[in-house]
Design a protein around this motif. Structure first.
Motif, short mmCIF file in Angstrom:
data_model
loop_
_atom_site.label_atom_id
_atom_site.label_comp_id
_atom_site.label_asym_id
_atom_site.label_seq_id
_atom_site.Cartn_x
_atom_site.Cartn_y
_atom_site.Cartn_z
N LYS A 1 3.58 -9.64 -3.59
CA LYS A 1 3.70 -11.11 -3.11
C LYS A 1 2.26 -11.18 -2.47
N VAL A 2 1.60 -12.31 -3.14
CA VAL A 2 0.05 -12.48 -2.78
C VAL A 2 -0.07 -13.60 -1.81
N GLU A 3 -0.31 -13.43 -0.42
CA GLU A 3 -0.52 -14.57 0.34
C GLU A 3 -1.67 -15.36 0.46
N THR A 4 -1.65 -16.62 0.37
CA THR A 4 -3.00 -17.34 0.27
C THR A 4 -3.34 -17.80 1.82
N PHE B 1 4.96 -6.49 3.03
CA PHE B 1 3.57 -6.52 2.43
C PHE B 1 2.39 -6.74 3.36
N ILE B 2 1.34 -6.05 2.88
CA ILE B 2 0.05 -6.06 3.79
C ILE B 2 -1.09 -6.35 2.79
N PHE C 1 -7.12 -6.84 -1.40
CA PHE C 1 -6.24 -5.63 -1.62
C PHE C 1 -4.78 -5.79 -1.05
N ILE C 2 -3.56 -5.77 -2.13
CA ILE C 2 -2.37 -5.85 -1.68
C ILE C 2 -1.36 -4.86 -2.06
N THR C 3 -0.58 -4.54 -0.88
CA THR C 3 0.42 -3.47 -1.38
C THR C 3 1.50 -3.51 -0.58
N THR C 4 2.52 -2.64 -0.66
CA THR C 4 3.68 -2.70 0.38
C THR C 4 3.69 -1.53 1.23
N ARG C 5 4.57 -1.63 2.25
CA ARG C 5 4.76 -0.44 3.11
C ARG C 5 4.99 0.98 2.55
N MET C 6 5.77 0.73 1.39
CA MET C 6 6.38 2.00 1.02
C MET C 6 5.30 2.76 0.04
N LYS C 7 4.21 1.93 -0.39
CA LYS C 7 3.44 2.32 -1.14
C LYS C 7 2.29 3.08 -0.34
N ILE C 8 2.07 3.01 0.90
CA ILE C 8 1.17 3.38 1.53
C ILE C 8 1.27 4.98 1.93
N GLU C 9 0.21 5.74 1.09
CA GLU C 9 0.29 7.24 1.78
C GLU C 9 -0.07 7.72 3.01
#
Length: 249
Positions: free
Chosen positions: A102-105, A169-170, A182-190
């Motif tokens: 999800k992209v926040e504006t 989301f961040i 840059f958009i990703t989710t908490r679970m995708k962060i290494e």
């Protein structure tokens, strides 16, 4: 310019993106057509790049960070979801193709103190400009142009950079004349790293770095955000549970 236009036309002619519930399919090429298929679960992050001229025209380049990337040149371009597309249309299609992102504006801008810190950080430029003006006074316009360009870049960086955390989301936006969202989710962060310099510490600021997995590690960084926000990001990341490599320096 002619070479760049011709190369782009040949590479992205007949560009087509389709998807189903599990995979993204990309087809492109004029003379040599290539097709790629990327599993959606392997998409780690989305990046929206905007160069200076593209920013004026409202056009963005959409890339995906994927663990399915390969080494050859053709496969390296497979992570380009849309090479040129209007930003509003890109936001709409991203939500359709990758509904898990999800992209926040409405992003949060950096504090005004961040602009001052960015300008102070480049104060050494004045020394170089003074040296050029002293030894080569006939070239006075060179250090002047360099100073204007550098400080304009830092000013734009302070005004255009921002961040947003909502749920899992961040997203981070950095850059000046050219920007990167840059958009990703908490679970995708290494890995997530919070650092602060001596100058940042005096103004209650910090830097945030996010590492995501791909063929080569993808690093996204935003500087001079409020320190309490950076610590909140660290705590937000800790809610994921079991992540390794997070640190505060």
């Amino acid at each position: 310019m002619a070479y760049g236009w011709g190369r782009t036309f040949i590479r992205y002619r007949n560009f087509e993106v389709t998807s189903d519930h599990h995979r993204i399919f990309i087809k492109k090429g004029l003379f040599h057509q290539t097709e790629f298929s990327i599993p959606k679960e392997k998409v780690e992050a989305i990046i929206l790049n905007t160069k200076f001229l593209q920013k004026i025209l409202g056009i963005v380049e959409v890339r995906i960070v994927s663990t399915a990337e390969e080494d050859d040149e053709e496969m390296k371009t497979a992570n380009i979801l849309f090479p040129f597309i209007h930003k509003n249309k890109a936001l709409l299609l991203i939500s359709e193709i990758l509904p898990t992102f999800k992209v926040e504006t409405d992003m949060v801008n950096l504090p005004r103190s961040a602009i001052f810190v960015k300008l102070v950080r480049t104060s050494y430029i004045w020394i170089a400009a003074g040296a050029i003006f002293y030894f080569w006074p006939r070239l006075w316009y060179v250090p002047l142009a360099f100073l204007v360009l550098t400080h304009t870049s830092q000013l734009l960086s302070g005004l255009s950079n921002g961040y947003k955390i909502r749920g899992p989301f961040i997203q981070l936006q950095s850059g000046s004349f050219s920007t990167k969202l840059f958009i990703t989710t908490r679970m995708k962060i290494e890995e997530l790293k919070v650092t602060e310099s001596v100058l940042q510490r005096k103004f209650g600021l910090a830097s945030l770095e996010i590492f995501t997995r791909s063929k080569s590690v993808q690093v996204s960084k935003i500087s001079d955000i409020p320190k309490d926000v950076a610590i909140s990001c660290y705590q937000w990341y800790g809610k994921n549970g079991g992540n390794k490599g997070s640190c505060i320096e």
